[in-house]
Design an enzyme around this catalytic site. Structure first.
Site, PDB file in Angstrom:
ATOM      1  N   HIS A   1     -37.914  28.353  50.623  1.00 44.82           N
ATOM      2  CA  HIS A   1     -38.741  29.365  51.276  1.00 44.82           C
ATOM      3  C   HIS A   1     -38.597  29.377  52.795  1.00 44.82           C
ATOM      4  O   HIS A   1     -39.079  30.295  53.460  1.00 44.82           O
ATOM      5  CB  HIS A   1     -40.213  29.208  50.871  1.00 44.82           C
ATOM      6  CG  HIS A   1     -40.950  28.105  51.573  1.00 44.82           C
ATOM      7  ND1 HIS A   1     -42.324  28.093  51.698  1.00 44.82           N
ATOM      8  CD2 HIS A   1     -40.522  26.966  52.198  1.00 44.82           C
ATOM      9  CE1 HIS A   1     -42.704  27.013  52.354  1.00 44.82           C
ATOM     10  NE2 HIS A   1     -41.637  26.311  52.671  1.00 44.82           N
TER      11      HIS A   1
ATOM     12  N   PHE B   1     -27.872  19.945  54.362  1.00 45.05           N
ATOM     13  CA  PHE B   1     -27.683  20.560  53.050  1.00 45.05           C
ATOM     14  C   PHE B   1     -26.866  21.849  53.123  1.00 45.05           C
ATOM     15  O   PHE B   1     -26.583  22.471  52.109  1.00 45.05           O
ATOM     16  CB  PHE B   1     -29.004  20.793  52.308  1.00 45.05           C
ATOM     17  CG  PHE B   1     -30.116  21.411  53.112  1.00 45.05           C
ATOM     18  CD1 PHE B   1     -29.922  22.523  53.926  1.00 45.05           C
ATOM     19  CD2 PHE B   1     -31.406  20.885  53.018  1.00 45.05           C
ATOM     20  CE1 PHE B   1     -30.963  23.089  54.630  1.00 45.05           C
ATOM     21  CE2 PHE B   1     -32.455  21.442  53.738  1.00 45.05           C
ATOM     22  CZ  PHE B   1     -32.236  22.554  54.540  1.00 45.05           C
TER      23      PHE B   1
ATOM     24  N   ASP C   1     -31.976  13.819  53.731  1.00 46.75           N
ATOM     25  CA  ASP C   1     -32.540  14.662  54.785  1.00 46.75           C
ATOM     26  C   ASP C   1     -31.746  14.437  56.067  1.00 46.75           C
ATOM     27  O   ASP C   1     -30.763  13.693  56.088  1.00 46.75           O
ATOM     28  CB  ASP C   1     -34.031  14.354  54.998  1.00 46.75           C
ATOM     29  CG  ASP C   1     -34.824  15.596  55.424  1.00 46.75           C
ATOM     30  OD1 ASP C   1     -34.343  16.321  56.331  1.00 46.75           O
ATOM     31  OD2 ASP C   1     -35.899  15.849  54.870  1.00 46.75           O
TER      32      ASP C   1
ATOM     33  N   GLY D   1     -27.689  13.906  56.235  1.00 50.13           N
ATOM     34  CA  GLY D   1     -26.696  14.950  56.414  1.00 50.13           C
ATOM     35  C   GLY D   1     -27.374  16.308  56.443  1.00 50.13           C
ATOM     36  O   GLY D   1     -28.599  16.407  56.548  1.00 50.13           O
TER      37      GLY D   1
END
Length: 366
Positions: free
Chosen positions: A274, A256, A228, A254
């Site tokens: 989502h 994504f 995360d 980091g």
């Protein structure tokens, strides 16, 4: 000795009872004049805000050790006694709390979920829903519908996730609220899907790692990684590492959008896709695909929107995505399949749970 995991009811039974409940509610609305049904609908939000106030004031925590008389409870939480009586009157009528014959206020099964120390606590969720910031942005819903997007850039000068980075208190409350929502689905997910076939799992955007921790505790030979943002990950090792997890649970930080850890047997994306529009979601999925071996599996845990007109929690969450996120939305199975295909995956199956989410399994197509 650890307490036994709560038993998850069979999915067909849950679906049947849900349809009966929704059918009776629809019948009740049809049996009264339309304006009366509409007026009744308007009162639902008031009860919700009363429950949010109870969460913020810590009423359930104050009743944790037993019933309390109104004056005693008012002193304990530092509020006006008369105003407390008026608040509790509405909450009691809605079944959130109860009142004994001697006048003392008492917990119910519903209010237990507002306790900070409950096994599944929704206190932080209700504190978030009752916050000035959340209410402020839901007032923009009409304009969001007009424009087809969130108004965060206009109202705050930045998107929501950037705001959460720059305002730690708001970001922390959001993270805790999302953890509490996620905990609702943990047991249903575990009951529906076999994670034991994987040797290692990378939890992308895993937050506090609640689901991954539960998976690792059930499968002692498995290894896991929480990935995360730095502000989320930096304090996790000292909070989460304990007996049985040291050496099995690692943490990496980091974005994504740039890269994710390599070498996992399964990559978990819970309530991540989502949050984003199709273009950004595809970028995230392509980043994950780049890190995966051909035998690895992608596991998306999200709402799969039904293609019918019946009530479903996803229809509420979908509007939350419209108001709060830069293009986030809930998707149907067909929409997930198309998105995954463009990102280099093949949708293998969708595993429903008795909660509001499903496990969407996919494998690399190249």
């Amino acid at each position: 000795m650890a307490s036994a995991a709560p038993k998850v009811p069979p999915l067909p039974l849950v679906r049947f009872l849900t349809r009966v409940r929704d059918g009776l509610a629809a019948l009740q609305r049809r049996m009264v004049p339309g304006h009366i049904a509409l007026l009744e609908l308007s009162t639902v939000g008031y009860l919700t805000q009363a429950a949010c106030a109870a969460a913020e004031l810590g009423i359930a925590d104050a009743l944790a050790e037993g019933p309390r008389q109104p004056a005693d409870l008012a002193r304990a939480i530092g509020v006006n006694e008369d105003a407390l009586r008026r608040l509790m009157r509405l909450l009691i009528s809605g079944g959130v709390f109860t009142q004994r014959r001697d006048g003392a206020y008492q917990q119910t099964g519903i209010s237990e979920g507002l306790r900070s120390d409950a096994a599944v606590s929704l206190r932080d969720l209700f504190r978030l829903l009752g916050s000035d910031l959340h209410r402020k942005h839901w007032t923009t819903l009409p304009e969001s519908v007009r424009r087809g997007r969130s108004l965060w850039p206009e109202t705050e000068g930045m998107e929501f996730f950037e705001y959460a980075e720059q305002h730690p208190e708001a970001g922390e409350l959001f993270d805790r609220a999302m953890t509490s929502v996620g905990s609702l689905a943990t047991e249903p997910i575990q009951a529906a899907y076999d994670f034991g076939r994987y040797g290692s799992i990378v939890d992308i955007g895993g937050g506090r790692g609640s689901l991954l921790l539960d998976i690792l505790r059930r499968h002692p030979s498995m290894r896991g990684t929480v990935f995360d943002l730095p502000r989320v990950v930096e304090s996790l090792p000292e909070q989460l590492l304990g007996p049985g997890l040291t050496g099995r649970l690692t943490f990496e930080s980091g974005s994504f959008f740039d890269s994710v850890p390599k070498g996992g047997d399964a990559y978990l994306l819970k309530h991540i896709i989502h949050d984003w529009n199709d273009e950004d979601a595809e970028r995230i999925l392509r980043t994950v695909r780049t890190a995966m071996e051909s035998e690895a599996r992608l596991l998306i845990i999200d709402v799969v929107m039904p293609e019918n007109q019946r009530p479903h929690p996803g229809k509420v969450i979908d509007l939350e995505m419209l108001v709060q996120t830069p293009g986030g939305r809930e998707r149907t199975q067909t929409e997930f399949g198309n998105l995954l295909s463009r990102a280099g995956f093949v949708l293998t199956r969708v595993v429903p749970t008795v909660a509001h989410v499903s496990v969407i399994e996919a494998h690399p197509s190249w």
